[in-house]
Design a protein around this motif. Structure first.
Motif, PDB file in Angstrom:
ATOM      1  N   ALA A  52     -25.072 -88.483   4.671  1.00 14.77           N
ATOM      2  CA  ALA A  52     -25.032 -87.334   3.890  1.00 14.77           C
ATOM      3  C   ALA A  52     -23.521 -86.505   4.028  1.00 14.77           C
ATOM      4  CB  ALA A  52     -26.023 -86.252   4.514  1.00 14.77           C
ATOM      5  N   ARG A  57     -22.700 -83.893   1.574  1.00 16.57           N
ATOM      6  CA  ARG A  57     -24.039 -83.025   1.588  1.00 16.57           C
ATOM      7  C   ARG A  57     -24.166 -82.654   3.397  1.00 16.57           C
ATOM      8  NH1 ARG A  57     -25.227 -87.351  -1.759  1.00 16.57           N
ATOM      9  NH2 ARG A  57     -26.240 -86.537  -3.786  1.00 16.57           N
ATOM     10  N   LEU A  60     -27.585 -81.251   4.445  1.00  9.79           N
ATOM     11  CA  LEU A  60     -28.535 -82.373   4.787  1.00  9.79           C
ATOM     12  C   LEU A  60     -28.052 -83.125   5.894  1.00  9.79           C
ATOM     13  CD1 LEU A  60     -31.005 -84.225   3.974  1.00  9.79           C
ATOM     14  CD2 LEU A  60     -29.495 -85.319   2.549  1.00  9.79           C
ATOM     15  N   SER A 196     -34.886 -80.660   0.122  1.00  5.01           N
ATOM     16  CA  SER A 196     -33.636 -81.318  -0.088  1.00  5.01           C
ATOM     17  C   SER A 196     -34.038 -82.275  -1.086  1.00  5.01           C
ATOM     18  CB  SER A 196     -33.162 -81.965   1.184  1.00  5.01           C
ATOM     19  OG  SER A 196     -32.151 -82.909   0.911  1.00  5.01           O
TER      20      SER A 196
END
Length: 330
Positions: A52, A57, A60, A196
């Motif tokens: 991630a 991300r 996350l 998510s």
């Protein structure tokens, strides 16, 4: 009444010598099954966190690092509970034996823990981003071994249900670890405000692969499939399959819920994530219980030995059938 000398010995395949099991069953408690789960959750979560991070991300990645701590923190406690004394764990670190999965696993855990813990602490404090990335990468590199070494550990025994499943057990453990990592990260994301999608998909895919690998494992076991004969193992196995499939479906369905219904989306996603986590726990406990049941059943041991002897006998028949005429006339 027959005398003791005239009485015939019991040759039933369900008992061993003097009514004792042929193979000594492991002495692990249920705590080791929970350790299989928490270790897999921690290792796979570190891999998810680094993936991630690399893909941008960050939210996350934060939740995946937290999920790794959810798995890592209780792991030493569970090991000590199973071993009985902390000194037994320390003794494993006195030497390094590459031929011993337990020795390798102990050293892997010692290398993984500070890396994963340091990445989590620095991530929460927002300090030293380069050091955090280095520690996170180290934890991600060790993570797959943490998630899978326990499968090698149990397969490297004489326990029939484990040894005969050595080809499938690593896939069961790794896919279960991936499912639990995705489910834990998704649950923490929901608590933080929104699910998510990436974590939900990983949870659903991992749960599906887990059930598929476990089904193949039981099919390959054949007559040694204690998952269908031992009542406790059967209950845990059915719970694992039902919870994993149900959780995977709920996790994926939550992504299809319209964004104008955020409460419903979060509720369905949370139910799916918790179900996947529960299914992963039941899967590990069923593996432990299956090992106990097969070791305590001498018929399983005898069937396992027959499987090993039969290929040797077939090889001897082939060798004798192709012997030259000169050899036969000698």
């Amino acid at each position: 009444m027959k005398s003791e000398m005239n009485s015939e010995p019991d040759t039933s395949p369900t008992v061993g010598y003097y009514g004792k099991p042929i193979v000594r069953a492991h002495v692990w408690k249920d705590a080791i099954g929970w350790y299989f789960f928490t270790g897999g959750l921690a290792g796979a979560s570190s891999v998810l966190a680094e993936a991630a991070e690399l893909s941008g991300r960050s939210r996350l990645a934060t939740h995946a690092r937290r999920a790794s701590m959810v798995g890592l923190l209780p792991s030493p406690v569970l090991l000590i509970v199973d071993l009985g004394r902390p000194q037994r764990f320390y003794n494993m670190l006195r030497v390094f034996k590459p031929s011993s999965p337990m020795s390798v696993g102990s050293w892997l855990l010692m290398a993984y823990s500070p890396a994963a813990g340091g990445a989590w602490v620095l991530g929460e404090l927002g300090l030293f981003p380069r050091l955090r990335r280095a520690l996170g990468l180290t934890a991600a590199l060790i993570g797959p071994a943490i998630a899978s070494y326990t499968a090698v550990l149990v397969a490297d025994t004489a326990t029939p249900a484990w040894h005969e499943a050595k080809g499938e057990l690593p896939f069961v453990f790794v896919s279960s670890a991936a499912a639990s990592a995705g489910a834990a990260a998704n649950a923490l994301s929901i608590v933080d405000g929104a699910p998510s999608p990436v974590a939900a998909r990983i949870a659903g895919l991992g749960a599906g692969l887990e059930v598929g690998a476990a089904t193949l494992m039981k099919k390959r076991l054949g007559d040694l499939d204690v998952y269908s004969t031992d009542s406790a193992t059967k209950r845990l196995d059915r719970a694992a399959g039902g919870l994993s499939i149900g959780g995977a479906v709920a996790s994926l369905v939550s992504l299809a819920v319209p964004s104008r219904w955020p409460t419903v989306r979060r509720a369905v996603g949370m139910v799916g994530s918790l179900a996947v986590l529960a299914g992963s726990i039941c899967e590990r406990l069923s593996v432990v219980r299956a090992g106990t049941a097969s070791a305590n059943d001498p018929s399983s041991v005898l069937m396992q030995q027959a499987r090993r002897v039969e290929p040797d006998r077939q090889g001897e028949r082939r060798s004798s059938s192709i012997a030259s005429p000169n050899d036969k006339n000698r």
